[in-house]
Design a protein around this motif. Structure first.
Motif, PDB file in Angstrom:
ATOM      1  N   GLN A 197     -14.329  14.301   8.639  1.00 33.74           N
ATOM      2  CA  GLN A 197     -12.598  14.012   8.798  1.00 33.74           C
ATOM      3  C   GLN A 197     -12.230  13.066   8.027  1.00 33.74           C
ATOM      4  O   GLN A 197     -12.999  12.086   7.976  1.00 33.74           O
ATOM      5  N   ILE A 198     -11.216  13.147   7.385  1.00 25.65           N
ATOM      6  CA  ILE A 198     -10.632  12.198   6.196  1.00 25.65           C
ATOM      7  C   ILE A 198      -9.134  11.750   6.835  1.00 25.65           C
ATOM      8  O   ILE A 198      -8.450  12.808   6.994  1.00 25.65           O
ATOM      9  N   SER A 199      -8.844  10.657   6.989  1.00 29.69           N
ATOM     10  CA  SER A 199      -7.377  10.260   7.190  1.00 29.69           C
ATOM     11  C   SER A 199      -6.831   8.865   6.734  1.00 29.69           C
ATOM     12  O   SER A 199      -7.796   8.205   6.237  1.00 29.69           O
ATOM     13  N   ASN A 200      -5.623   8.798   7.018  1.00 27.83           N
ATOM     14  CA  ASN A 200      -4.962   7.631   6.763  1.00 27.83           C
ATOM     15  C   ASN A 200      -5.436   6.929   5.040  1.00 27.83           C
ATOM     16  O   ASN A 200      -5.763   6.005   4.875  1.00 27.83           O
ATOM     17  N   ALA A 201      -5.172   7.716   4.341  1.00 23.98           N
ATOM     18  CA  ALA A 201      -5.574   7.560   2.765  1.00 23.98           C
ATOM     19  C   ALA A 201      -4.369   6.736   2.120  1.00 23.98           C
ATOM     20  O   ALA A 201      -3.192   7.143   2.421  1.00 23.98           O
ATOM     21  N   GLN A 202      -4.836   5.686   1.402  1.00 26.56           N
ATOM     22  CA  GLN A 202      -3.746   5.089   0.769  1.00 26.56           C
ATOM     23  C   GLN A 202      -4.209   4.239  -0.623  1.00 26.56           C
ATOM     24  O   GLN A 202      -5.528   4.228  -0.599  1.00 26.56           O
ATOM     25  N   THR A 203      -3.558   3.926  -1.498  1.00 24.32           N
ATOM     26  CA  THR A 203      -3.694   2.992  -2.602  1.00 24.32           C
ATOM     27  C   THR A 203      -3.218   1.826  -2.343  1.00 24.32           C
ATOM     28  O   THR A 203      -2.019   1.648  -2.001  1.00 24.32           O
ATOM     29  N   ALA A 205       0.974  -1.293   0.124  1.00 23.60           N
ATOM     30  CA  ALA A 205      -0.061  -0.058   0.060  1.00 23.60           C
ATOM     31  C   ALA A 205       0.837   1.149  -0.040  1.00 23.60           C
ATOM     32  O   ALA A 205       1.893   1.331   0.493  1.00 23.60           O
ATOM     33  N   VAL A 206       0.344   2.286  -0.610  1.00 28.41           N
ATOM     34  CA  VAL A 206       1.187   3.620  -0.661  1.00 28.41           C
ATOM     35  C   VAL A 206       0.236   4.715  -0.276  1.00 28.41           C
ATOM     36  O   VAL A 206      -0.702   4.950  -0.553  1.00 28.41           O
ATOM     37  N   SER A 207       0.888   5.289   0.962  1.00 28.13           N
ATOM     38  CA  SER A 207      -0.007   6.541   1.536  1.00 28.13           C
ATOM     39  C   SER A 207      -0.064   7.572   0.544  1.00 28.13           C
ATOM     40  O   SER A 207       0.794   7.980  -0.464  1.00 28.13           O
ATOM     41  N   LEU A 250      -8.555   2.229  -3.509  1.00 33.79           N
ATOM     42  CA  LEU A 250      -8.156   3.346  -2.591  1.00 33.79           C
ATOM     43  C   LEU A 250      -8.987   3.304  -1.705  1.00 33.79           C
ATOM     44  O   LEU A 250     -10.040   2.793  -1.622  1.00 33.79           O
ATOM     45  N   ARG A 251      -8.277   3.748  -0.460  1.00 37.15           N
ATOM     46  CA  ARG A 251      -8.844   3.237   1.068  1.00 37.15           C
ATOM     47  C   ARG A 251      -8.410   4.517   1.803  1.00 37.15           C
ATOM     48  O   ARG A 251      -7.484   5.310   1.752  1.00 37.15           O
TER      49      ARG A 251
END
Length: 240
Positions: free
Chosen positions: A201-207, A31-33, A123-124
């Protein structure tokens, strides 16, 4: 000799079967931040470390909007008006975010970017929807014009230290159905009025890239059978 020939025939048959079938294993993808702070900001958006906060609070209606230190410290930008601005920013037609004729979006805020994806990439991100409103405000995700509602006020059932209610932190996963360039957006909108505030609130996004296939090639299978055949042949010669 006949035993060796029978073995050879069987070995060739097995090899032919294995070589004709694609034995594929998944190579675990890393996973890529994602730096959400680098996305285009539309409206009332604040970046706090790896967390992005979006609000429907305009400068005129902020009496109900708490500002505890470090949690929701907005830059003072106002949400953008619906009916064109908020929709266009995330690649939608004007009015696309309305629930219906009598539940129209008045204003909202969003972040947006373009992502190149392969089929199966994911996408997460984590999100939390918070609200003080009684109208049907909601948070959303959009990819190439397709809207997914993350939550509305009916899903905000937990007491909040920031707002009246919140959903609590949840995780959203989106799988890209086809390869290509995607315009994606995440936002929150105010339905029916602008008198009360909702936020996201949005956080810890990664592909997470689709796993690379590792195929057992015919050469590997052939090498294994070659060793067996050589041992058989050597054993036959020794007996002779």
């Amino acid at each position: 000799m006949s035993n060796f020939k029978r073995f050879s025939s069987r070995a060739v048959g097995i090899f032919s079967f294995l070589a004709s079938t694609s034995l594929v294993f998944a190579n675990p993808a890393q996973a890529v931040s994602i730096d959400l702070g680098s996305w285009t900001r539309v409206g009332d958006v604040d970046v706090n470390g790896n967390q992005v906060n979006l609000s429907t609070a305009s400068s005129t209606f902020q009496d109900d909007f708490p500002q505890p230190a470090g949690r929701f410290n907005y830059s003072g930008n106002n949400p953008v008006a619906a009916g064109g601005a908020i929709e266009t920013s995330v690649g939608l037609n004007p009015g696309a975010l309305d629930n219906d004729l009598f539940n129209a979006v008045f204003e909202g805020s969003a972040i947006t970017t373009n992502l190149n994806a392969r089929k199966g990439d994911r996408l997460r991100f984590d999100w939390n929807f918070l609200t003080n409103d009684t109208f049907d405000d909601y948070a959303f995700f959009v990819a190439n014009g397709v809207i997914t509602k993350l939550a509305d006020i009916s899903n905000a059932n937990n007491p909040s230290s920031l707002f009246n209610l919140e959903t609590g932190t949840r995780t959203f996963n989106y799988t890209f159905a086809n390869a290509g360039n995607y315009q994606v957006g995440i936002g929150v909108v105010d339905i029916g009025d602008v008198n009360s505030t909702s936020a996201l609130q949005i956080s810890n996004a990664q592909t997470e890239p689709v796993p690379e296939p590792l195929t057992i090639l015919g050469t590997g299978v052939a090498a294994g059978f070659g060793v067996i055949l050589r041992r058989k042949r050597s054993k036959k010669q020794t007996i002779s």
